[in-house]
Design a protein around this motif. Structure first.
Motif, PDB file in Angstrom:
ATOM      1  N   UNK A  13       0.810  -1.091  -0.066  1.00 49.76           N
ATOM      2  CA  UNK A  13       0.022  -0.003   0.153  1.00 49.76           C
ATOM      3  C   UNK A  13       0.901   1.286  -0.147  1.00 49.76           C
ATOM      4  N   UNK A  14       1.846   1.351   0.872  1.00 49.61           N
ATOM      5  CA  UNK A  14       2.813   2.637   0.947  1.00 49.61           C
ATOM      6  C   UNK A  14       3.440   2.668  -0.450  1.00 49.61           C
ATOM      7  N   UNK A  15       3.964   1.721  -0.756  1.00 48.60           N
ATOM      8  CA  UNK A  15       4.623   1.784  -2.183  1.00 48.60           C
ATOM      9  C   UNK A  15       3.737   2.343  -3.214  1.00 48.60           C
ATOM     10  N   UNK A  16       2.570   1.846  -3.263  1.00 47.20           N
ATOM     11  CA  UNK A  16       1.747   1.995  -4.573  1.00 47.20           C
ATOM     12  C   UNK A  16       1.159   3.712  -4.435  1.00 47.20           C
ATOM     13  N   UNK A  17       0.709   3.976  -3.417  1.00 50.67           N
ATOM     14  CA  UNK A  17       0.278   5.231  -3.116  1.00 50.67           C
ATOM     15  C   UNK A  17       1.501   6.103  -3.573  1.00 50.67           C
ATOM     16  N   UNK A  18       2.358   6.155  -3.031  1.00 51.73           N
ATOM     17  CA  UNK A  18       3.556   7.114  -3.509  1.00 51.73           C
ATOM     18  C   UNK A  18       3.996   7.103  -4.762  1.00 51.73           C
ATOM     19  N   UNK A  19       3.991   5.816  -5.307  1.00 44.98           N
ATOM     20  CA  UNK A  19       4.506   5.644  -7.037  1.00 44.98           C
ATOM     21  C   UNK A  19       3.507   6.412  -7.626  1.00 44.98           C
ATOM     22  N   UNK A  20       2.171   6.000  -7.343  1.00 48.62           N
ATOM     23  CA  UNK A  20       1.009   6.508  -8.404  1.00 48.62           C
ATOM     24  C   UNK A  20       1.052   8.249  -8.281  1.00 48.62           C
ATOM     25  N   UNK A  21       1.296   8.773  -6.993  1.00 47.39           N
ATOM     26  CA  UNK A  21       1.652  10.398  -6.999  1.00 47.39           C
ATOM     27  C   UNK A  21       2.708  10.676  -7.908  1.00 47.39           C
ATOM     28  N   UNK A  22       3.812  10.277  -7.591  1.00 47.30           N
ATOM     29  CA  UNK A  22       4.786  10.344  -8.394  1.00 47.30           C
ATOM     30  C   UNK A  22       4.718  10.281  -9.509  1.00 47.30           C
ATOM     31  N   UNK A  23       4.304   9.312 -10.260  1.00 49.02           N
ATOM     32  CA  UNK A  23       4.089   9.011 -11.628  1.00 49.02           C
ATOM     33  C   UNK A  23       3.126  10.074 -12.257  1.00 49.02           C
ATOM     34  N   UNK A  24       2.143  10.546 -11.545  1.00 45.83           N
ATOM     35  CA  UNK A  24       1.244  11.512 -12.151  1.00 45.83           C
ATOM     36  C   UNK A  24       2.026  13.086 -12.269  1.00 45.83           C
TER      37      UNK A  24
END
Ligand code: ADP
Ligand code: MG
Lengths: 254, 220
Positions: free
Chosen positions: B22-33
């Motif tokens: 959860x932690x990793x995917x939330x941050x990765x999603x934001x960074x990708x955008x």
């Protein structure tokens, strides 16, 4: 009764067992003694089938195990219990679950029957209240006793113990030794103990076999052992000059 | 008995790794955008393209591969050290002496459990990456929700989804089988367990990256 004939095993070209012949009688404590590295563990691992020997034959009450079909091997294995040097209890299970494990795997007993048998085995090793504890929460001596309880959960005919006293204090060692001896006589089990503990040899040994560099050099009873004239064996049992002096002192007094 | 082991493993792998995923995917999603927007600041590109790119990258590459790599560390090391400890403490020998098929009894539930649970984690990761990407896009005014979703729906194809799951299943099998192998054949006491656990993680990561490339090459 277990008969071993011409047992040989090499590792990477080095012969560790050099043709061992032996007979192990039921209802008796059969001991395999010898220095570290003499091949005691490899011998019993070959006998229980954890190591495939290069040559030789092993017969359980007349039944050869080598080259046997898996199904028949499995049947013989359920008559074998083994107490490991490190007790080898399953860490993720409680003491009671450890003892129940062979029953769950190999019998169709109901939960109530299993509970009863587990209570009986734990009572037999005087650990009535340890059932809900985990192996990490009990002492080394208690772990060994649970190991014995697990080994006798199924009605076994053969019991192997690899250095049952290693890591235990002398008093606890004797408790374990006597427990093994009582169980052996009670159920007429063919018991084989690997050890280099002189106390055990004299205290509970019925038949002793001395291994030296992968060969059987001597066999006999504990009373005969001190009179043997094999220098390697004399060096082994009288490794401590203190004991040698005490023994010679006793002889002189006689 | 076997079924109980399977549920135990699924629980350990799934619940145990959920937090980090959860932690990793939330941050990765934001960074990708944010990064996609930064790279695409040209007036004539509609913002919905950001939704397309974030969705497709998450599904195809980020969610399976990053989750795979993280789980290689988290699950791989724990599988290998658990089996390795059982090996050096003679517990595997104890099973064998009893006549239990130790490999089947210990390894099978771990591999099956991984294959069931890890793809679920990848799907959760994908979902969270896209959600957090949309969220940060909307909140920073880069791309409003409706345009992000429009882009996301544009790009969503069954093929992409299948490919994403193909990766997830492949990685799940690799992580669990490599780690179980390393653990089951450990030797040499406690240091040996450490060594096999390190090997499990390294080999899992290398093979994940390698097969990631192969799958992309084959299907895209
Ligand atoms: N799996 C193995 N591979 C190679 N050598 C081994 C293996 N198991 C035991 N040995 C060697 O066999 C010899 C006898 O070992 P072992 O039976 O464990 O002795 P001990 O009498 O102390 O129990 C030792 O020299 C040991 O190094
Ligand atoms: Mg030994």
């Amino acid at each position: 009764m277990i008969e071993v004939t011409g047992l040989r095993k090499s590792f990477e070209g080095r012969e560790v067992l050099k043709g061992i012949d032996a007979v192990f009688e039921p209802g008796k404590i059969n001991m395999i003694i010898g220095a570290s590295g003499s091949g005691k563990t490899v011998t019993i691992k070959c006998m229980v089938g954890l190591i495939e020997p290069d040559h030789g034959d092993i017969r359980y009450s007349g039944r050869t195990v080598l080259g046997l079909h898996i199904k028949e091997k499995k049947k013989i294995r359920q008559e074998i219990g083994m107490l490991f040097q490190s007790a080898a209890l399953f860490d993720s299970m409680t003491v009671a679950e450890n003892v129940a494990f062979p029953l769950r795997m190999f019998t169709k007993q109901s939960e109530a029957e299993i509970r009863e048998r587990v209570a009986f085995c734990l009572h037999r090793v005087e650990l009535d209240h340890a059932g809900p504890k985990y192996p990490a929460e009990i002492s080394g001596g208690m772990q060994k006793r649970v190991g014995i309880a697990r080994a006798i959960a199924l009605d076994i005919k053969y019991l192997y113990c690899d250095e049952p006293n290693s890591g235990l204090d002398p008093v606890t060692s004797l408790v374990i030794d006597h427990l093994i001896k009582e169980i052996t006589e009670e159920y007429n089990i063919t018991t084989i103990i690997n050890t280099h503990d002189m106390n055990s040899i004299f205290e509970v040994g019925d038949h002793i076999m001395y291994l030296y560099q992968g060969q059987k050099l001597w066999e006999g009873s504990p009373t005969e052992i001190v009179e043997s004239d094999i220098p390697e064996l004399q060096d082994f049992i009288f490794a401590s000059p203190f004991i040698r002096n005490a023994y010679q002192h006793k002889l002189k007094r006689k | 008995m076997y079924l109980k082991e399977l549920f135990k493993e699924m629980n350990k792998i799934g619940i145990g790794s959920l937090g980090i995923v959860i932690l990793i995917s939330v941050f990765l999603g934001m960074v990708t955008t944010l990064q996609t927007a930064y790279q695409l600041i040209v007036a004539w590109i509609p913002p919905s393209v950001i939704g397309e790119i974030v969705t497709e990258t998450s599904m195809l590459e980020l969610a399976p591969t990053i989750t795979g790599l993280v789980l290689a560390g988290r699950v791989g090391s724990s599988l290998a050290s658990e089996l390795g400890t059982m090996r050096v403490k003679e517990q595997i020998d104890a099973l064998d002496v009893m006549g239990v098929n130790s490999a089947a009894f210990l390894v099978f539930p771990k591999i099956l459990g991984s294959i069931i649970v890890i793809p679920m984690l990848v799907v959760i990761a994908t979902f969270l990456m896209i959600m957090s990407g949309a969220f940060i896009g909307n909140n920073t005014g880069i791309v409003p929700y409706n345009e992000f979703v429009e882009g996301a729906l544009d790009i969503f194809k069954v093929k992409v989804f299948v490919l994403s799951l193909t990766k997830a299943y492949t990685f799940a099998f690799m992580i669990s089988s490599i780690s179980c192998y390393q653990g089951y054949y450990s030797s040499g006491g406690a240091t040996g367990v450490g060594r096999s656990s390190t090997k499990a993680v390294v080999w899992s990561c290398v093979l994940i990256l390698f097969s990631d490339y192969i799958i992309a090459q084959l299907f895209l």
